[in-house]
Design an enzyme around this catalytic site. Structure first.
Site, PDB file in Angstrom:
ATOM      1  N   ASN A  10       0.858  -1.186   0.000  1.00  0.00           N
ATOM      2  CA  ASN A  10       0.000   0.000   0.000  1.00  0.00           C
ATOM      3  C   ASN A  10       0.897   1.240   0.000  1.00  0.00           C
ATOM      4  O   ASN A  10       1.466   1.590   1.027  1.00  0.00           O
ATOM      5  CB  ASN A  10      -0.897  -0.048   1.256  1.00  0.00           C
ATOM      6  N   LYS A  12       0.067   4.290  -0.308  1.00  0.00           N
ATOM      7  CA  LYS A  12      -0.576   5.490   0.249  1.00  0.00           C
ATOM      8  C   LYS A  12      -0.342   6.684  -0.689  1.00  0.00           C
ATOM      9  O   LYS A  12      -0.308   6.499  -1.905  1.00  0.00           O
ATOM     10  CB  LYS A  12      -0.082   5.734   1.680  1.00  0.00           C
ATOM     11  N   HIS A  96      -9.608   1.305   5.168  1.00  0.00           N
ATOM     12  CA  HIS A  96      -8.284   1.484   5.772  1.00  0.00           C
ATOM     13  C   HIS A  96      -8.413   2.477   6.926  1.00  0.00           C
ATOM     14  O   HIS A  96      -9.158   3.456   6.842  1.00  0.00           O
ATOM     15  CB  HIS A  96      -7.275   1.992   4.730  1.00  0.00           C
ATOM     16  N   GLU A  98      -6.673   4.854   7.918  1.00  0.00           N
ATOM     17  CA  GLU A  98      -6.414   6.267   7.602  1.00  0.00           C
ATOM     18  C   GLU A  98      -7.647   6.897   6.955  1.00  0.00           C
ATOM     19  O   GLU A  98      -7.933   8.070   7.172  1.00  0.00           O
ATOM     20  CB  GLU A  98      -5.175   6.379   6.699  1.00  0.00           C
ATOM     21  N   GLU A 168      -5.387  -4.804  10.932  1.00  0.00           N
ATOM     22  CA  GLU A 168      -4.346  -3.793  11.095  1.00  0.00           C
ATOM     23  C   GLU A 168      -4.572  -3.022  12.400  1.00  0.00           C
ATOM     24  O   GLU A 168      -5.363  -2.058  12.427  1.00  0.00           O
ATOM     25  CB  GLU A 168      -4.372  -2.806   9.928  1.00  0.00           C
ATOM     26  N   GLY A 174       2.546   2.358  10.728  1.00  0.00           N
ATOM     27  CA  GLY A 174       3.508   3.447  10.533  1.00  0.00           C
ATOM     28  C   GLY A 174       4.264   3.847  11.784  1.00  0.00           C
ATOM     29  O   GLY A 174       4.911   4.888  11.818  1.00  0.00           O
ATOM     30  N   SER A 214       3.476  -1.990  10.330  1.00  0.00           N
ATOM     31  CA  SER A 214       4.933  -2.026  10.490  1.00  0.00           C
ATOM     32  C   SER A 214       5.574  -3.367  10.119  1.00  0.00           C
ATOM     33  O   SER A 214       6.531  -3.807  10.757  1.00  0.00           O
ATOM     34  CB  SER A 214       5.330  -1.611  11.919  1.00  0.00           C
TER      35      SER A 214
HETATM   36  P1  PGA Z   1       2.837   0.392   7.618  1.00  0.00           P
HETATM   37  O1  PGA Z   1       1.373   0.600   7.001  1.00  0.00           O
HETATM   38  O2  PGA Z   1       3.381  -0.894   7.063  1.00  0.00           O
HETATM   39  O3  PGA Z   1       3.628   1.577   7.170  1.00  0.00           O
HETATM   40  O4  PGA Z   1       2.679   0.321   9.098  1.00  0.00           O
HETATM   41  C1  PGA Z   1       0.487  -0.481   6.863  1.00  0.00           C
HETATM   42  C2  PGA Z   1      -0.824  -0.001   6.285  1.00  0.00           C
HETATM   43  O5  PGA Z   1      -1.281   1.094   6.619  1.00  0.00           O
HETATM   44  O6  PGA Z   1      -1.469  -0.694   5.475  1.00  0.00           O
END
Ligand code: PGA
Length: 255
Positions: A10, A12, A96, A98, A168, A174, A214
């Protein structure tokens, strides 16, 4: 039960068109992709057409990070399922964290988007997860279950065959803080149990459930060694072709 491992990157809001081309060219040269593992790229909307052309005929799948639930019309700034399919997308994310927290997408909206994806033939990856506060309060099961109930409202057993779920934990996205393999496994088992109880045992046994938060080349092997983790939704570590390729390789050897 044989569930093919899925590794999704992903991106983003990252990568311009030239950066997308450079990534795909470098990643393809690393030749990490085999039939053992399904690899999926989720670039931003502006890169989808270009990525679709470059990935056509390869074993790397393409997906989008979001969609609008209507087919077409006066929805300034929005993108429909048909538009995504025309770029070569086969997958799309729904819910997601976010989108939920930064853009106030609630469960009914996630459900409409997921239903629109299903109706168009796109395969939705439904993201669920708890906040740090909910985690500390021991409310993981309650939180995940309420998301599953609302986000999958009116989705029947046949449609469930087209859905991937990604667990998640929001506190792990992140942040560099990963859920331990045991913790991730426990919650993913809980999700699988919910699918079995709500739909049926077979649906639960074949359902792919990913972990995200992460994930990096170092922690991939211990996470994929868990019997219920069927792959990853990778953010930050998917932006670099070498690091994403190392995750794919580690998932191949560990699955
Ligand atoms: P990340 O993001 O691997 O940077 O923690 C995962 C995601 O948001 O799908």
């Amino acid at each position: 039960m044989d569930r093919r491992v899925l590794i999704a990157g992903n991106w983003k809001m990252n990568k311009t068109l030239p950066e997308t081309e450079a990534f795909i060219s470098a990643f393809s040269e690393l030749r990490t992709v085999s039939d053992e593992v399904e690899v999926l790229l989720l670039p931003p909307f502006t890169s989808l057409d270009c990525a679709g052309r470059l990935l056509a005929g390869t074993r790397i799948a393409l997906g989008a990070q979001d969609l609008h639930f209507e087919e077409a019309g006066a929805f300034t700034g929005e993108i429909s399922a048909e538009m995504l399919k025309a770029c070569g997308c086969t997958y799309v994310l729904a819910g997601h964290s976010e989108r939920r927290t930064l853009f106030r997408e609630d469960d009914p909206l996630v459900n409409r988007k997921l239903s629109a994806a299903l109706a168009s033939g796109l395969l939705p990856i439904l993201c669920v997860g708890e906040t740090l506060e909910e985690h500390r309060q021991g409310r993981v099961e309650e939180r995940i279950t309420s998301q599953l109930i609302a986000d999958l409202d009116a989705v029947d057993a046949k449609e469930m065959a087209s859905i991937v779920i990604a667990y998640e934990p929001i506190w792990a996205i992140g942040t560099g803080e990963t859920a331990s393999p045991e913790e991730a496994e426990e919650t993913i088992c809980l999700i699988r149990g919910w699918v079995a109880a709500t739909y049926d045992e077979h649906r639960a046994a074949v359902m792919r459930i990913l972990y995200g938060g992460s994930v990096n080349p170092e922690n991939t092997a211990s996470l994929i060694a868990q019997s219920n983790i069927d792959g990853f939704l990778v953010g930050g570590a998917s932006l670099d072709p070498d690091s994403f390729a190392r995750i794919v390789t580690a998932a191949c050897s560990g699955s």
